[in-house]
Design an enzyme around this catalytic site. Structure first.
Site, PDB file in Angstrom:
ATOM      1  CG  ASN A 154     -15.081  19.443  16.530  1.00 40.27           C
ATOM      2  OD1 ASN A 154     -15.282  20.622  16.859  1.00 40.27           O
ATOM      3  ND2 ASN A 154     -15.453  18.434  17.282  1.00 40.27           N
ATOM      4  CD  GLN A 182     -11.623  19.194  12.487  1.00 41.29           C
ATOM      5  OE1 GLN A 182     -11.443  18.886  11.303  1.00 41.29           O
ATOM      6  NE2 GLN A 182     -11.525  18.308  13.468  1.00 41.29           N
ATOM      7  CB  ALA A 203       0.878  17.721  13.664  1.00 44.48           C
ATOM      8  CG  HIS A 204      -3.920  14.381  15.400  1.00 40.04           C
ATOM      9  ND1 HIS A 204      -5.131  13.731  15.291  1.00 40.04           N
ATOM     10  CD2 HIS A 204      -4.032  15.194  16.468  1.00 40.04           C
ATOM     11  CE1 HIS A 204      -5.928  14.139  16.274  1.00 40.04           C
ATOM     12  NE2 HIS A 204      -5.277  15.033  16.998  1.00 40.04           N
ATOM     13  CB  CYS A 329     -16.989  13.108  23.871  1.00 44.88           C
ATOM     14  SG  CYS A 329     -15.670  13.868  22.952  1.00 44.88           S
TER      15      CYS A 329
END
Ligand SMILES: *Cc1c(COP(=O)(O)O)cnc(C)c1O
Length: 402
Positions: A154, A182, A203-204, A329
């Site tokens: 990612n 990804q 999905a997003h 994060c």
């Protein structure tokens, strides 16, 4: 017309495609039934829509519809795969092999398993972000039950040698799980050709809605089973209870279908723009691409700008360009990304990294703007840094201007 801000953080999430939204709306308004209601047409309609979406999702990755378990997203799918396999196959062994650069959903699930007494081996990556297949072979032990390696990273977009990894797993009778969040919808995936036994996606990250994803679980050669991590009404073949998010699942299905049909066209455009952005910013000098340039998603470029700090850089343009330092994060703590550290990127360069993620909605105008704006901010920061370094070195600036 250029509309600001320009969104280049598509590895964090993507815009819902208007065609996906359109497909979803009737499942909020007219067809609002519970897919588990067997006694009336509202339930039947909802169930039919879920069945159709399950086919669309399965088709994207070359799976059978029955092999798709809907979840709330990839985080849950990662948890279900790792914890579910570790519980299911506990009598066979308790050793899992994964990689330092995995997503936190995988790493933290592994930590949980370690706390319960399981054993985890974390593989290193080379400077390109790729694992060493010999290191993988050597890590295998008689009690190894699972190899967990993400399809594409990612932060840096680097694609692991999935077919080679699965061949090693297969040869040793070990299950292979891949977090493909990804990669799914962006590059061709075929769970059979790729030899994947379990696969998480969401999905997003592919123009669908947030809060819905899936775990693919192979049903033959071998038939894989997992222990449910959420108990209840026995939905999803007893592997994931909870009322199905019907509109979300319908949107996920549509998103998968669009990605499958439009992947080639999308990839051509996205890759061209990504390459333009990359080469445009590389001309600044002292700019480095993090991770392999060859084995990489077409939509991602992670760059380190020497002599600047990514937070300062983003402050300079984040009203107009949305990007991330690649470590959402940890960015609050100013700690460099653990992924870049694993690649062996030096601290100052790791702290100078910016991740750009493009989408099917990214335009040429936006990329031209981003190149100009980022380049100007980098140059300005480098000039100021240079001045402050000179000041700290006790150089008399006023003398110098004379
Ligand atoms: C975004 C992402 C996740 C988490 O997915 P959610 O659906 O947001 O829970 C997991 N793994 C990778 C590689 C991701 O990029």
């Amino acid at each position: 017309m250029l509309k600001l801000p320009v969104y280049l953080d598509n590895n964090a999430t993507t815009q819902v495609d208007p065609r996906v939204l359109e497909a979803m709306i009737p499942y909020f308004t007219e067809h609002y039934g519970n897919a588990a209601s067997r006694s009336h047409s509202f339930g039947w309609e909802a169930e039919e829509a879920v069945d159709y979406a399950r086919e669309q999702v399965a088709q994207l990755i070359g799976a059978e519809p029955k092999e798709i378990i809907f979840t709330s997203g990839a985080t849950e799918a990662d948890n279900l795969a790792l914890k579910g396999v570790s519980e299911m196959y506990a009598s066979k062994g308790d050793h899992i092999i994964t990689v330092f650069t995995e997503h936190k959903a995988v790493l933290d699930s592994c930590k949980h398993i370690e706390k319960l007494g399981g054993e985890i081996t974390y593989l290193n990556v080379n400077k390109d972000g790729l694992i060493d297949l010999d290191e993988l072979r050597k890590a295998i032990k008689p009690n190894t039950i699972l190899i967990a390696v993400m399809y594409a990273n990612n932060e840096i977009g680097v694609i692991q040698p999935i077919k080679e990894i699965s061949a090693i797993a297969r040869k040793n009778g070990i299950l292979f799980f891949s977090d493909a969040t990804q990669a799914a919808g962006k590059i061709p995936i075929d769970v059979n050709k790729d030899g994947i036994d379990l696969m998480a996606f969401s999905a997003h990250k592919m123009y669908g809605p947030k809060g819905v994803g899936a775990l693919y679980i192979r049903r033959k050669n071998p038939r894989v089973k997992v222990i449910a991590q959420i108990d209840g009404g026995g939905h999803e073949r007893n592997m994931r209870s909870g009322t199905l998010n019907v509109p979300g699942i319908v949107g996920f299905g549509k998103a998968c279908e669009l990605c499958r049909i439009e992947m080639k066209k999308d990839t051509e455009q996205i890759k061209r723009l990504r390459d333009k952005l990359e080469s445009g910013l590389l001309t600044l000098g002292d700019v480095y691409v993090n991770g392999s340039k060859e084995s990489r998603l077409p939509s991602t470029v992670n760059l380190s700008f020497k002599h600047v700090v990514s937070e300062a850089l983003m402050l300079g343009f984040n009203k107009d360009i949305a990007v991330s330092s690649g470590s959402a994060c940890t960015s609050a703590t100013l700690e460099p990304s653990y992924v870049l550290k694993a690649l062996g990127v030096e601290d100052d360069l790791a702290k100078a990294a910016i991740r750009f993620g493009l989408s099917r909605f990214t335009t040429e105008l936006e990329i031209d703007y981003a190149i100009e704006r980022v380049a100007a901010t980098v140059s300005k920061l480098r000039d100021t840094n240079c001045l402050s370094e000179m000041t700290s070195a006790d150089i008399d600036l006023e003398m110098k201007t004379l």
